[in-house]
Write an enzyme that holds these catalytic residues in place. Sequence first.
Site, short mmCIF file in Angstrom:
data_model
loop_
_atom_site.label_atom_id
_atom_site.label_comp_id
_atom_site.label_asym_id
_atom_site.label_seq_id
_atom_site.Cartn_x
_atom_site.Cartn_y
_atom_site.Cartn_z
N THR A 188 -26.60 1.61 10.56
CA THR A 188 -27.62 1.36 9.55
C THR A 188 -28.41 2.62 9.28
O THR A 188 -28.56 3.47 10.16
CB THR A 188 -28.59 0.24 9.99
OG1 THR A 188 -29.53 -0.01 8.93
CG2 THR A 188 -29.36 0.61 11.24
N TYR A 189 -28.87 2.75 8.05
CA TYR A 189 -29.78 3.82 7.67
C TYR A 189 -31.11 3.22 7.22
O TYR A 189 -31.95 3.89 6.65
CB TYR A 189 -29.17 4.67 6.55
CG TYR A 189 -27.78 5.17 6.88
CD1 TYR A 189 -27.59 6.30 7.67
CD2 TYR A 189 -26.66 4.47 6.44
CE1 TYR A 189 -26.32 6.74 8.00
CE2 TYR A 189 -25.38 4.91 6.76
CZ TYR A 189 -25.22 6.04 7.54
OH TYR A 189 -23.95 6.47 7.88
N ASN A 190 -31.26 1.90 7.47
CA ASN A 190 -32.47 1.16 7.09
C ASN A 190 -32.77 1.28 5.60
O ASN A 190 -33.93 1.41 5.20
CB ASN A 190 -33.66 1.65 7.91
CG ASN A 190 -33.43 1.50 9.41
OD1 ASN A 190 -33.34 2.48 10.13
ND2 ASN A 190 -33.31 0.27 9.87
N THR A 191 -31.70 1.24 4.79
CA THR A 191 -31.88 1.34 3.33
C THR A 191 -31.14 0.22 2.62
O THR A 191 -30.12 -0.28 3.11
CB THR A 191 -31.35 2.68 2.78
OG1 THR A 191 -29.94 2.73 2.96
CG2 THR A 191 -31.99 3.86 3.48
N GLU A 218 -23.06 2.95 0.20
CA GLU A 218 -23.38 1.61 0.67
C GLU A 218 -22.19 0.67 0.47
O GLU A 218 -21.93 -0.21 1.29
CB GLU A 218 -24.63 1.10 -0.06
CG GLU A 218 -25.88 1.88 0.35
CD GLU A 218 -27.11 1.49 -0.45
OE1 GLU A 218 -28.14 1.17 0.17
OE2 GLU A 218 -27.06 1.53 -1.69
N CYS A 234 0.84 -1.20 0.00
CA CYS A 234 0.00 0.00 0.00
C CYS A 234 0.88 1.25 0.00
O CYS A 234 1.20 1.81 1.04
CB CYS A 234 -0.94 -0.01 1.21
SG CYS A 234 -2.18 1.31 1.16
N THR A 246 -31.51 -4.19 8.02
CA THR A 246 -30.34 -4.75 7.33
C THR A 246 -29.43 -5.55 8.27
O THR A 246 -28.33 -5.93 7.87
CB THR A 246 -29.50 -3.63 6.67
OG1 THR A 246 -29.00 -2.76 7.70
CG2 THR A 246 -30.34 -2.81 5.70
#
Length: 463
Positions: A357-360, A434, A110, A369
Site C-alpha cells: 500500500t501507498y495509502n493512496t 493503481e 497467451c 486501503t
Amino acid sequence: MGSPEPSSPHGGGGSGGGNGRRCPFRAAGGRLGAAFGILQEGIESSRRQLLIEAFVSAGRVDNITMVMGLHPQYLSSFWKTQYLLLRMDGPLPYHKRHYIAIMAAARHQCTYLVGLHMGEFLQAGGNPAWLQGLHCAPQKLRNLNEINKLLAHRPWLITKEHIEALLKTGEHSWSLAELVQALVLLTHYHSLASFVFGCGINPEAGQDGGHGCRPPSPHSDSSPTAEDSTGCSGGRDAVREVEALMERMQLLRDSQREEEGVTQEEMATRFEMEKTESLLVAPSDVTEHALQSGVLCFVEDPEFGYKDFTRRGEQAPPTFRAQDYTWEDHGFSLINRLYPDVGQLLDEKFQVVYNLTYNTIAMHCGVDTSMLRRAIWNYVHCVFGIRYDDYDYGEVNQLLERSLKVYIKTVACYPEKTTKRMYAQFWRHFKHSEKVHVNLLLLEARLQAALLYALRAVTRYMT
C-alpha cells in the site's frame, strides 16, 4: 491504492485515516514538494536497480518486468520466485520447465508468453521438434495436459485421482517432487497470463505475437481518463466515482465499529449471494476469436474453458472453506517439504502483494486501503468457490462496482477475453500504477486459489 508517488513502496495494511485527504505531495515547491521529490528518487532508484539486475541475469528487460517495475517491492519478490522456478536447482530439467510454461500459457492463448518460452526452451537445450506441438513432446509431459487444463479453467475439479494417475508406477510416471514443481509452474504461468492480458502487455521488438492493448508506461502514471478524450463531463463523473468509493469505505468502517458482529449463518448467506451474483458478471463486449496456429499446437481440448463454479439448475461442487485447508497451515509446509525454498518465496510474494500500500486512492492520500485490497482478493477466491468464514461478503458489493467486477472476473477466469475498454472503464480516475496494483492482486489471488486446490488433492493422495 497503488500509486507509488506519495510514500515508500513498503507493505503494511496502512495507518492513514479513513477519510483521506487531497495529496499535498503534488503541490509544487515548499517542503512537501521537496519531500515528494526525495521519495520519488528512492522509488526510482529501487526500480532502476531491479531493472539492472534483471538485465544482468537474463540479458534483457522484458515488458512484464517494466510494468511490474511500477511496484519495485513486488517486482523484487516476483523476480526471486521466478528465477528459482526456472534457473535454480530443482527436480525438473531446465528445458522441461520452459516447456511446461509454454503448455500453461497456451491454455489462455497467451502468445506473448508462449513465444518468450519457446526461445528460452531452445536456449536451455530443448529439442526443436517438441515445438511443433504437444504431439511431438514426450508422453510424460503430455500426461500433464489434464491437470493443466483443470488448473487453468476449473481447479475445483482436481481430485487425488488426478494426482495418483500421474504418480503411478510406469515408464512415464512423475515423482512427487517433480509433480509439485510442475504444479507451481503451471499455476504461475496461468496467473502470469492473466497479468499480461490484464495490463495489455505487448511483445518486445522482434518477438512475434501479442495482442492490441498498449501497456501502461512505467514513465507516465497519469490516469486513463486523463489520456482519453472523455471530455469534462467524463472527468467529473470519474472524480465523483472516487468520492463515492471513499464515502462507502468510511460508512463500512463506521458500521463495523457500531455493529456487534454478523452471525456465521449470515456470513454464509452473504457468500452464497455473492457467488450467485457473480454468475451475472460477464463481459458483454467480447467476440470469440480462433486460436492462433502457433498456440493451438500446444493445446488439447481447446473448447474446455472456465465454467462458473455454481450455475443455476446444476449440481455444484461443495464450497471450499478456506479454513479447512489454508495456505499458512497446509499448502506452505507441503511445498517446502517437497520443493525447498519455493514455499518461502511464494509466501513472501503473497504477503507483499496483499499488504502492499501507498495509502493512496486516486487524488487522495493518507487512506487505509486494506479493506479494498481484501475485497479484491476475496472476490477472486469467491469466483473460484473459496469462502472465508470470518469475512463479510457484503463488503464486496459495497466496494467493488460492477465494471470492476467484470474486469476482475474476466482477467482471473478468461484473461484472453480482456479488452482495452474493460481496463479503461473501471476506476476511471485512478492512475495506471493503481490499476497495475489491482492486476498484481489478481495474479497472486488466482495463483493461490488454484494452488490450494492442487495441493489439497496432493495431501489427500498422501494420506
